[in-house]
Design a protein around this motif. Structure first.
Motif, PDB file in Angstrom:
ATOM      1  N   PRO A 164       0.906  -1.143   0.305  1.00 64.72           N
ATOM      2  CA  PRO A 164       0.049  -0.272  -0.397  1.00 64.72           C
ATOM      3  C   PRO A 164       1.034   0.797   0.574  1.00 64.72           C
ATOM      4  CG  PRO A 164      -0.847  -1.699   1.938  1.00 64.72           C
ATOM      5  CD  PRO A 164       0.612  -1.862   1.033  1.00 64.72           C
ATOM      6  N   VAL A 165       0.285   2.716  -0.608  1.00 64.26           N
ATOM      7  CA  VAL A 165       1.110   4.124  -0.689  1.00 64.26           C
ATOM      8  C   VAL A 165       0.942   4.383   0.487  1.00 64.26           C
ATOM      9  CG1 VAL A 165       1.528   5.582  -1.866  1.00 64.26           C
ATOM     10  CG2 VAL A 165       0.767   3.731  -3.524  1.00 64.26           C
TER      11      VAL A 165
ATOM     12  N   SER B 250       8.120   5.960  -7.183  1.00 70.04           N
ATOM     13  CA  SER B 250       7.854   5.949  -5.695  1.00 70.04           C
ATOM     14  C   SER B 250       7.644   7.161  -5.094  1.00 70.04           C
ATOM     15  CB  SER B 250       8.998   5.183  -5.115  1.00 70.04           C
ATOM     16  OG  SER B 250      10.179   5.408  -5.083  1.00 70.04           O
ATOM     17  N   ILE B 251       7.206   7.958  -5.537  1.00 68.45           N
ATOM     18  CA  ILE B 251       7.034   9.274  -4.749  1.00 68.45           C
ATOM     19  C   ILE B 251       5.593  10.206  -5.974  1.00 68.45           C
ATOM     20  CG2 ILE B 251       9.132  10.210  -5.342  1.00 68.45           C
ATOM     21  CD1 ILE B 251       8.220  11.246  -2.330  1.00 68.45           C
TER      22      ILE B 251
ATOM     23  N   ARG C 273      -0.622   6.343  -9.617  1.00 72.18           N
ATOM     24  CA  ARG C 273       0.637   6.187 -10.149  1.00 72.18           C
ATOM     25  C   ARG C 273       1.581   6.094  -9.979  1.00 72.18           C
ATOM     26  NH1 ARG C 273      -1.060   5.204 -13.998  1.00 72.18           N
ATOM     27  NH2 ARG C 273      -3.444   5.005 -13.302  1.00 72.18           N
ATOM     28  N   VAL C 274       1.692   5.950  -8.878  1.00 70.37           N
ATOM     29  CA  VAL C 274       3.222   5.427  -7.422  1.00 70.37           C
ATOM     30  C   VAL C 274       2.489   3.707  -6.602  1.00 70.37           C
ATOM     31  CG1 VAL C 274       4.237   7.233  -7.400  1.00 70.37           C
ATOM     32  CG2 VAL C 274       2.408   6.259  -6.137  1.00 70.37           C
ATOM     33  N   GLY C 275       3.496   2.970  -6.549  1.00 71.10           N
ATOM     34  CA  GLY C 275       3.290   1.960  -5.981  1.00 71.10           C
ATOM     35  C   GLY C 275       2.635   0.521  -7.097  1.00 71.10           C
TER      36      GLY C 275
ATOM     37  N   SER D 110       6.352   2.914  -1.866  1.00 80.32           N
ATOM     38  CA  SER D 110       5.692   4.121  -3.211  1.00 80.32           C
ATOM     39  C   SER D 110       5.231   5.401  -1.504  1.00 80.32           C
ATOM     40  CB  SER D 110       5.115   4.003  -3.972  1.00 80.32           C
ATOM     41  OG  SER D 110       6.061   3.180  -4.767  1.00 80.32           O
ATOM     42  N   TYR D 111       5.382   6.299  -1.679  1.00 78.10           N
ATOM     43  CA  TYR D 111       4.700   7.223  -1.202  1.00 78.10           C
ATOM     44  C   TYR D 111       4.232   8.030  -2.192  1.00 78.10           C
ATOM     45  CZ  TYR D 111       7.978   5.503   2.046  1.00 78.10           C
ATOM     46  OH  TYR D 111       9.339   4.552   2.859  1.00 78.10           O
ATOM     47  N   CYS D 112       2.956   8.457  -1.750  1.00 75.92           N
ATOM     48  CA  CYS D 112       1.704  10.446  -1.982  1.00 75.92           C
ATOM     49  C   CYS D 112       2.263  11.569  -0.866  1.00 75.92           C
ATOM     50  CB  CYS D 112       1.083   9.262  -2.571  1.00 75.92           C
ATOM     51  SG  CYS D 112      -0.118  11.181  -3.144  1.00 75.92           S
TER      52      CYS D 112
END
Length: 699
Positions: A455-456, A560-561, A581-583, A589-591
């Motif tokens: 999970p992001v 990843s971010i 778009r990430v993860g 990954s990070y948002c």
């Protein structure tokens, strides 16, 4: 015989031709029934009369019974006066103030007469005053019976013409008081009895003139249920008719294409949810009935793989398949994904978009016509008249809310029989909304992510915390990862103070001189955009500065971010799509949601929801409650108007379900709409259909 409620509104005492024109233009009220269905938006308690001596500074709307002692006029400059009436009830003196309409006031209100004055008191020069309150002669009101006063939305044009909330209230009262008999019932007793619904006549009287909150509750439930019942009955009757009318192509076997892919090219093991959905599609396509199925799944859940495997079953049975996407970027992404999945299998896959021209386009069209093209990936170009298939049997529509009903229907003309239709969306739709918006589709849900996906992690930062933000980005870049930075605008807006993409791009270049940056926005030429995306996909650039054009159709597992600047300007659905778009790889990954510090309560709730969950369905439910169905992305573009008059899809989920259950019972019991015990229901539906909100319907 004309129903009393079908009567033209101009014949109601107090209306006439001029007011009729005003009500029709401003409120869409043409008949007596339209007026009764123009419901109050709030109620104010009029059961208590206050004394002037007991008013307090924080009082809300109150009413006092007082006598006018005198009038006084004050000059406020050129052509402006303030009229003040001094009133008393023996416990104190208050002022009633008008800043316009003095002539009317002096003609209608007299000194020495008792009036009931209703409004919000404020303090001015040490005395309570009421500005432009409701005023009625005390002799005309029965104060003990007033209860809750309804308030109706009115427009500026109506107010200028002397038609305000009280006017609407009086017109409704005049209509209800003038009825010689109770209103005809529109729900059969076998529904209203077990559900303990009040009668239609009682519901209208209670909603417009309630004595208590219980009256409002009972009336609202009855009226909401009826409205939703006929919407659901219309959807279910339509779906039932379609299933009876249209026979589907029978995909009787699973053959070489599917098996070769499954045993030799499947890139990873299917999740349990993917297996379940493929079984549901398989059962539909061999049943002999035309499939209309909605496939919901979060970003990255593997919908495209399910769609491909379903299309391969079509090929095994001698049919062609087509996948239609809303944008060229997304169509090209699907093409690349499908071709890489197939890995050299003997299946001809072609692309058809506005960019495919000349000889290449002719070759694709010829391949479709002679059947040598097995799978077509395209945009709106697919539905052009000169695109003809040899034998189209299976259609996938991605992000279908971006296509209009007419556009979708054109796909049916590409085949002798209606093809099987799989509608995919990465925007999770709350259950109550899906039942109404896509009520005629069977629903499949992929509710698992592929194995290995994490999970992001979502964080909220303020725009004055750039030091820690840049440090977090640099850690990811130094580890060999890539970053998206999304801005809401391209150029500076005069109306809203937002950091724009151009300034942000330059600031990031200064902050990260050791890394390469790319830039993508909607106003770039397609070739420029494609080149920038290619550079990011191949890791030639480490930071992609973009607008929301990267919301769908971009798959870069190494990114990843995701940093979203001015996150307060985005809706929940859009934030969730961007986060998707990430993860997409195995790494954490990070948002990061970046906002200003001063936020509204709703905005803060939105950002908190994003930080607390990655579950798209929970986010969609929250979005529905915060914004309402008409504002959700997709529902307005699709031409489906949410003009329900009293029900609220976001808040009335239990009533939606109850209404659907009752409607389903009737459709099951009387599929041909011919049994006499249901005749009144079908007749009512027929009368309503021209006014029912149109929800869904793929055909």
């Amino acid at each position: 015989m004309l129903d009393i409620l079908d009567q033209d509104i101009q014949f109601l005492p107090g209306v006439g031709p001029r007011r009729k024109a005003l009500l029709e233009k401003e409120l869409n009220v043409r008949t007596y029934e339209d007026l009764l269905e123009y419901y109050p938006y709030k109620y104010v308690d009029r059961s208590r009369v206050y004394r002037i001596g007991e008013l307090s500074g924080d009082a809300s709307f109150v009413q006092v019974k007082a006598r006018i002692l005198s009038f006084e006029t004050f000059d406020m400059g050129p052509h402006r006066t303030r009229l003040v009436a001094h009133v008393t009830d023996g416990t104190g003196v208050a002022d009633v103030v008008w800043f316009s309409g003095a002539k009317y006031v002096l003609e209608h209100y007299k000194t020495g007469v008792d009036y009931v004055i209703f409004g919000r008191p404020t303090v001015f020069n040490g005395r309570y005053q009421f500005a432009h309150p409701d005023i009625d002669p005390a002799s005309e009101l029965q104060l003990s019976q007033m209860g809750l006063q309804p308030y109706y939305v009115t427009t500026e044009r109506m107010k200028k013409a002397g038609v305000n909330s009280r006017t609407v209230e009086r017109l409704v009262k005049s209509l209800l008081d003038g009825l010689k008999e109770p209103l005809a019932e529109t729900l059969p007793t076998f529904i209203s009895g077990p559900l303990h619904l009040v009668s239609r006549d009682e519901a209208f009287r209670k909603i417009h003139s309630p004595k208590s909150n219980d009256d409002i509750r009972l009336a609202e439930y009855r009226l909401k249920f009826e409205e939703l019942f006929y919407v659901q009955l219309n959807i279910l009757r339509y779906a039932n008719d379609r299933r009876r009318k249209y026979r589907g192509y029978v995909f009787s076997r699973v053959g070489r294409c599917f098996n070769d892919f499954y045993f030799n090219h499947l890139p990873f093991a299917l999740t349990g949810a993917q297996q379940r959905v493929i079984r549901e599609i398989r059962n539909d396509t061999r049943s002999g009935r035309q499939m209309n199925r909605l496939l919901q799944g979060d970003v990255g859940s593997g919908k495209t793989l399910v769609a491909l495997m379903s299309m391969l079953i079509a090929l095994d049975n001698g049919f062609q398949a087509c996948i239609m996407a809303p944008t060229e970027i997304l169509a090209e992404q699907h093409l690349d994904t499908i071709v890489s999945f197939l890995g050299g299998m003997d299946v001809r896959v072609e692309l058809l978009t506005g960019m495919v021209k000349g000889r290449r386009r002719r070759e694709v069209l010829e391949g479709l016509a002679d059947g040598s093209v097995g799978i077509l990936v395209g945009t709106h170009a697919v539905i052009e008249d000169n695109v003809r298939f040899a034998r189209l049997g299976f259609v996938v529509i991605d992000e279908q809310h971006r296509f209009g009903v007419v556009q979708r229907a054109k796909l049916w003309d590409k085949s002798d029989n209606p093809p099987h239709v799989l509608v995919m969306t990465a925007t999770p739709i709350p259950r109550t909304l899906a039942m109404t918006l896509y009520g005629d589709l069977d629903v499949s849900v992929i509710d698992e992510l592929p194995p290995g996906r994490k999970p992001v992690v979502t964080l909220h930062k303020y725009d004055d915390q750039t030091t820690s933000l840049y440090a977090g980005i640099r850690r990811q870049l130094n580890a060999g990862r890539q970053a998206y930075v999304v801005f809401p605008l391209i150029k500076e807006s005069e109306k809203i103070d937002l950091k724009n993409l151009e300034e942000g791009y330059e600031a990031l270049r200064e902050a990260f001189p050791e890394f390469s940056l790319g830039k993508v926005h909607g106003r770039m030429k397609p070739a420029e955009k494609e080149e920038e995306m290619r550079r990011f996909v191949t890791c030639e650039t480490q930071i992609l500065v973009a607008t929301t054009v990267i919301e769908v159709g971009v798959n870069v597992p190494n990114a990843s971010i995701m940093v979203i600047i001015n996150a307060e300007r985005f809706g929940l659905s859009q934030l969730h799509q961007l986060r998707g778009r990430v993860g997409r790889g195995a790494d954490q990954s990070y948002c990061v949601l970046v906002s200003k510090r001063k936020l509204t309560d709703d905005t803060r709730k939105r950002l908190d929801i994003m930080c607390s969950t990655c579950d798209g369905f929970k986010i969609a439910e929250a979005d529905l409650k915060l914004r309402g169905p008409g504002d959700l992305e997709g529902t307005q573009q699709s031409g489906m108007a949410f003009d329900l008059k009293i029900a609220n899809i976001a808040k009335d989920g239990q009533i939606v379900q109850a209404a659907r259950d009752e409607a389903q019972k009737i459709v099951d019991a009387d599929p041909l709409c011919s049994r006499p015990e249901y005749a009144a229901v079908w007749q009512r539906l027929k009368a309503l259909r021209k006014n029912l909100p149109y929800f869904g319907g793929i055909s």
